[in-house]
Scaffold this motif. Structure first.
Motif, PDB file in Angstrom:
ATOM      1  N   ASN A  18      36.902  40.930  24.400  1.00 36.87           N
ATOM      2  CA  ASN A  18      38.282  40.847  24.843  1.00 36.87           C
ATOM      3  C   ASN A  18      38.521  39.461  25.415  1.00 36.87           C
ATOM      4  OD1 ASN A  18      38.792  43.582  24.224  1.00 36.87           O
ATOM      5  ND2 ASN A  18      37.721  44.174  26.091  1.00 36.87           N
ATOM      6  N   CYS A 555      48.507  37.048  36.160  1.00 35.76           N
ATOM      7  CA  CYS A 555      49.418  37.660  35.186  1.00 35.76           C
ATOM      8  C   CYS A 555      50.659  38.209  35.871  1.00 35.76           C
ATOM      9  CB  CYS A 555      48.706  38.775  34.428  1.00 35.76           C
ATOM     10  SG  CYS A 555      47.432  38.218  33.277  1.00 35.76           S
ATOM     11  N   LYS A 566      54.781  37.902  25.874  1.00 38.96           N
ATOM     12  CA  LYS A 566      53.803  38.674  25.103  1.00 38.96           C
ATOM     13  C   LYS A 566      52.370  38.264  25.417  1.00 38.96           C
ATOM     14  CE  LYS A 566      56.948  39.554  21.235  1.00 38.96           C
ATOM     15  NZ  LYS A 566      57.183  39.360  19.777  1.00 38.96           N
ATOM     16  N   LEU A 569      51.411  39.830  28.775  1.00 38.07           N
ATOM     17  CA  LEU A 569      51.210  41.276  28.635  1.00 38.07           C
ATOM     18  C   LEU A 569      49.896  41.579  27.929  1.00 38.07           C
ATOM     19  CD1 LEU A 569      54.868  42.294  27.688  1.00 38.07           C
ATOM     20  CD2 LEU A 569      53.713  42.649  29.884  1.00 38.07           C
ATOM     21  N   ASN A 570      49.567  40.756  26.934  1.00 45.79           N
ATOM     22  CA  ASN A 570      48.286  40.928  26.244  1.00 45.79           C
ATOM     23  C   ASN A 570      47.113  40.657  27.182  1.00 45.79           C
ATOM     24  OD1 ASN A 570      46.603  41.050  23.627  1.00 45.79           O
ATOM     25  ND2 ASN A 570      46.062  39.050  24.477  1.00 45.79           N
ATOM     26  N   ASN A 571      47.246  39.613  28.022  1.00 44.23           N
ATOM     27  CA  ASN A 571      46.180  39.297  28.967  1.00 44.23           C
ATOM     28  C   ASN A 571      46.034  40.372  30.037  1.00 44.23           C
ATOM     29  OD1 ASN A 571      45.579  36.953  27.617  1.00 44.23           O
ATOM     30  ND2 ASN A 571      46.569  35.584  29.074  1.00 44.23           N
ATOM     31  N   VAL A 572      47.156  41.003  30.417  1.00 44.06           N
ATOM     32  CA  VAL A 572      47.091  42.123  31.364  1.00 44.06           C
ATOM     33  C   VAL A 572      46.263  43.252  30.770  1.00 44.06           C
ATOM     34  CG1 VAL A 572      48.437  43.971  32.439  1.00 44.06           C
ATOM     35  CG2 VAL A 572      49.228  41.605  32.580  1.00 44.06           C
ATOM     36  N   GLU A 573      46.536  43.552  29.511  1.00 42.02           N
ATOM     37  CA  GLU A 573      45.801  44.626  28.840  1.00 42.02           C
ATOM     38  C   GLU A 573      44.321  44.274  28.718  1.00 42.02           C
ATOM     39  OE1 GLU A 573      45.738  48.429  27.422  1.00 42.02           O
ATOM     40  OE2 GLU A 573      47.461  47.322  28.231  1.00 42.02           O
ATOM     41  N   THR A 574      44.038  43.016  28.393  1.00 42.50           N
ATOM     42  CA  THR A 574      42.650  42.564  28.278  1.00 42.50           C
ATOM     43  C   THR A 574      41.928  42.679  29.607  1.00 42.50           C
ATOM     44  OG1 THR A 574      43.251  41.017  26.512  1.00 42.50           O
ATOM     45  CG2 THR A 574      41.177  40.615  27.643  1.00 42.50           C
ATOM     46  N   ARG A 576      42.584  44.679  32.096  1.00 42.38           N
ATOM     47  CA  ARG A 576      42.372  46.090  32.441  1.00 42.38           C
ATOM     48  C   ARG A 576      41.227  46.692  31.636  1.00 42.38           C
ATOM     49  NH1 ARG A 576      48.814  47.681  32.766  1.00 42.38           N
ATOM     50  NH2 ARG A 576      49.131  46.924  34.913  1.00 42.38           N
ATOM     51  N   LYS A 577      41.133  46.322  30.363  1.00 49.79           N
ATOM     52  CA  LYS A 577      40.036  46.829  29.543  1.00 49.79           C
ATOM     53  C   LYS A 577      38.694  46.346  30.078  1.00 49.79           C
ATOM     54  CE  LYS A 577      42.521  47.261  25.128  1.00 49.79           C
ATOM     55  NZ  LYS A 577      42.636  46.721  23.742  1.00 49.79           N
ATOM     56  N   GLU A 580      37.696  48.079  33.211  1.00 49.05           N
ATOM     57  CA  GLU A 580      37.189  49.429  32.937  1.00 49.05           C
ATOM     58  C   GLU A 580      35.741  49.373  32.481  1.00 49.05           C
ATOM     59  OE1 GLU A 580      36.987  53.376  32.905  1.00 49.05           O
ATOM     60  OE2 GLU A 580      38.694  52.177  33.632  1.00 49.05           O
TER      61      GLU A 580
END
Length: 726
Positions: A18, A555, A566, A569-574, A576-577, A580
């Protein structure tokens, strides 16, 4: 004493697959608008001097200090204090300082009644004015200062923030980016701590226990075991000697005849190895190229060392005091007749022979005349090197153009630095002249007292008759005055600098050198707190270094500026992954957090609060102070005293901010819950909480976490000082 722990090994984004994107990707989403500044609005006056016209740029502004970063300090007679104006004459920083100051890289060292501190271009304190000394290092690295408090304890300020707390007995910055902290050294680029660091010219040899690593002058690790030609340095276990082989075919290129190298890696595709002649047991060193062939032959020189990545220093004997210079292709540049040779910047070396010094240009092979002293460090801008000679027993100053080796002969009582193609020089009778790079006189001081430096197109002056102070237009193109139209189209020099920082950050990001890239992005953020390109890029660096929580905070800040971006938002998702993934190893993560909490990365992680305060100051349109919630606190030193009362006060101030923010956010969360409940009951009459509501809530949560981090940092400092914050 605070001990700095090693930076923990965290799961990298590259390992998880990621990857975070930087702000350079914004170019596909938005186009940058060009920022132009109308230099000055009115022509105030004009006159004639030396047959040349000149124009007032600003007049009677109680200042003639040089402009730097678009600002100049000025003196207010009523208060006896100094402030700063911009290039239109508008007061940007109100008079509040005891002495004049200059901005460089977006900040300035200032002095108040309470001590010395550091401010940014809005007048906001990056470092509270409570210190006795703020000293630049001997190597004059931009933005690097040693901070000394009233008790004689030292710390380090670098790149707009305090990176080492002011708690140490002694700190040395001579081997930047490695900073000596008493008996250990820290790499300011990646925060790693080393037991030993040895400077070998272009290469640093570091030790952590028995582990040895190699770094270049930028603080980046070098680990080139194989040259670009596929050649590898290998050890023959039977003879315990070393040779070179092709890593793909295993074919021996050079039989094992060498002793182990001090730096057994390829540096810029060459390696220095040792050789002991079996006949007389004489030891020598030689240079091996990327093909495994000897470039500097064995027994030719006994001593070979890297001087830069493009040249090596050689001596006939390991104990000889005479040195020469070779290129890494084996070409002799300077014969071994000099007492010392060292890199001086601007592609030049300084070589000393007896009492004389010479300047040598590496690229064109030109050697200057002999001088008494050559000054390569400090503010030798635009390649114009200051030099001195003694003529009739008197010291006189001049310049050498490092590119052409053409000199402006030493003849002056003193010389100041070139800027924008011009320099102020002082004659022996203390009169000042303005000259260009050819040594031609552009202006005398018959009508004006001249200040020391041209900057942003103007020169500070004081009228000898009226005693009015101000600035006049000057030019480097022999016209001596700027055309008013051309001036209005001139981009603000400080903005150009910021663009350069951003470009450098992107360059290092593309090379996946995130620790270096983040330093450039940080400079941009401190200069332009709303620069979304820099904020996104800084967060991407943090994410790719494995600091996901901090990346997520950046972010959130970016989303405050552009909620639908965009890339963010993609970096936020990255983030969070990857967070986890880290949670799957909770024990290891907890250990990493504990190790990280008292390291250099404390300073890195608190950038959210810094930008929050900086942004607030900019939005309010005035200068301000970080106060107890500022960066200095999170880095381990903001106060004028290490007394227990000071720690307790700082802790309580931070706790108050935390509680206030928590209470406010609790209300916001309650409102959002109420909106959602009302919407579920009557969707046609009530709307639920919006994404904007949750961005505010998440931003507030990040701020609460930051306050808590700083509370923990203060508590830890107090404990180490034998105090309690309760």
């Amino acid at each position: 004493m605070i001990l700095l722990n090693q930076t923990p090994q965290r799961t990298s984004a590259m390992e998880t697959g990621n990857h975070f994107k930087n702000g350079a990707s914004l170019k596909s989403l938005m186009s940058k608008g060009k920022q132009y500044l109308l230099f000055f609005m009115l022509l105030l006056n004009s006159a004639t001097m030396l047959g040349q016209n000149f124009e007032w740029a600003l007049k009677d502004v109680k200042s003639s200090e040089p402009f730097h970063d678009g600002l100049a300090s000025f003196y207010e007679y009523e208060s006896g204090l100094y402030g700063a104006i911009d290039r239109s004459g508008q007061v940007i920083i109100k008079p509040q300082f005891k002495s004049s100051f200059e901005f460089e890289n977006g900040f300035a060292v200032v002095e108040t009644e309470t001590g010395k501190g550091i401010i940014n271009r809005s007048g906001l304190f990056l470092l509270e004015p409570v210190y006795k000394y703020i000293l630049p290092g001997l190597n004059k690295i931009a933005g690097l200062y040693t901070i000394v408090n009233t008790e004689g304890k030292e710390g380090v300020f670098y790149n707009n923030r305090l990176v080492l707390p002011v708690v140490y007995k002694s700190i040395y910055t001579d081997d930047f980016p490695f900073i000596s902290i008493e008996e250990r050294k820290i790499n300011l680029i990646d925060g790693k701590i080393f037991d030993k660091v040895k400077n070998e010219g272009a290469v640093f040899i570091t030790e952590i226990g028995k582990e040895i690593k190699y770094y270049n002058k930028d603080g980046e690790e070098i680990n080139s075991q194989v040259s670009s030609k596929g050649v590898q340095f290998f050890k023959d276990e039977q003879s315990e000697k070393y040779g070179f082989k092709n890593i793909e075919t295993g074919a021996i290129i050079t039989s094992p005849i060498y002793d182990v190298s001090d730096i057994p890696i390829f540096v810029n595709n060459v390696m220095i190895v040792s050789y002991r002649n079996p006949k007389d047991n004489e030891k020598s060193e030689l240079l091996i190229d990327a093909n495994g062939k000897e470039v500097i032959k064995r027994n030719l020189f006994k001593y070979v060392r890297y001087c830069t990545l493009d040249a090596v220093l050689v001596a006939p004997s390991a104990f000889d005091t005479k040195y020469g210079l070779y290129s890494i292709t084996g070409k002799q540049l300077l014969p071994a007749i000099y007492g010392y040779i060292y890199y001086a910047g601007h592609d030049c070396f300084i070589a000393k022979k007896g009492e004389e010094q010479f300047l040598y240009n590496f690229h064109n092979g030109k050697l200057s005349d002999a001088y008494e002293t050559i000054y390569p460090v400090g503010k030798n801008k635009e390649g114009m090197i200051k030099v001195t000679k003694k003529i009739n027993g008197e010291k006189v100053w001049g310049y050498v153009n490092s590119e052409t080796m053409k000199e402006i002969p030493p003849q002056f009582g003193y010389t100041y630095s070139f800027s924008e193609g011009l320099a102020v020089v002082q004659k022996k009778d203390t009169k000042r002249l303005l000259i260009n790079k050819n040594g031609e006189v552009i202006m005398t001081d018959e009508k004006f007292y001249l200040s020391t430096e041209v900057n942003n197109g103007v020169l500070g002056v004081k009228d000898k008759e009226t005693l009015e102070m101000g600035y006049i237009y000057v030019s480097k193109d022999s016209k001596y005055t700027y055309n008013q139209t051309n001036v209005s189209d001139t981009k603000l020099i400080y903005d150009v600098t910021v663009e350069d920082w951003l470009a450098e950050g992107h360059k290092y990001f593309e090379k996946e050198k995130y620790a270096t890239a983040k330093e450039y992005y940080y400079k941009v953020m401190m200069a332009q707190p709303k620069n979304i390109d820099a904020i996104i890029s800084y967060g991407a660096c943090l994410g790719n270094l494995g600091y996901y929580e901090e990346a997520l905070e950046s972010c959130n800040m970016a989303l405050d500026i552009d909620p639908n971006n965009k890339i963010v938002l993609n970096n936020v998702e990255t983030a969070r992954k990857n967070m986890e993934i880290e949670r799957q190893n909770a024990i290891a993560q907890q250990n990493a957090n504990n190790n990280r909490s008292s390291t250099f990365w404390d300073a890195l992680s608190s950038f959210g609060q810094v930008l929050y305060d900086v942004g607030s100051a900019y939005n309010s349109g005035g200068s301000g102070s970080y106060g107890s919630g500022g960066y200095s606190d999170s880095s381990g030193s903001s106060g004028s005293s290490s007394s227990c009362a000071s720690y307790k006060q700082r802790y309580n101030d931070m706790k108050y901010k935390r509680d206030r923010e928590a209470n406010g956010n609790a209300g916001r969360e309650g409102t959002a819950t109420g909106k959602n409940k009302a919407h579920s009951i009557a969707p046609d009459k009530a709307s639920g909480a919006t994404s904007g509501d949750y961005r505010v809530i998440n931003g507030s949560r990040a701020l609460i976490r930051e306050y808590e981090r700083q509370m923990q940092s203060i508590e830890r400092q107090a404990k180490q000082a034998g105090c309690s914050v309760y």
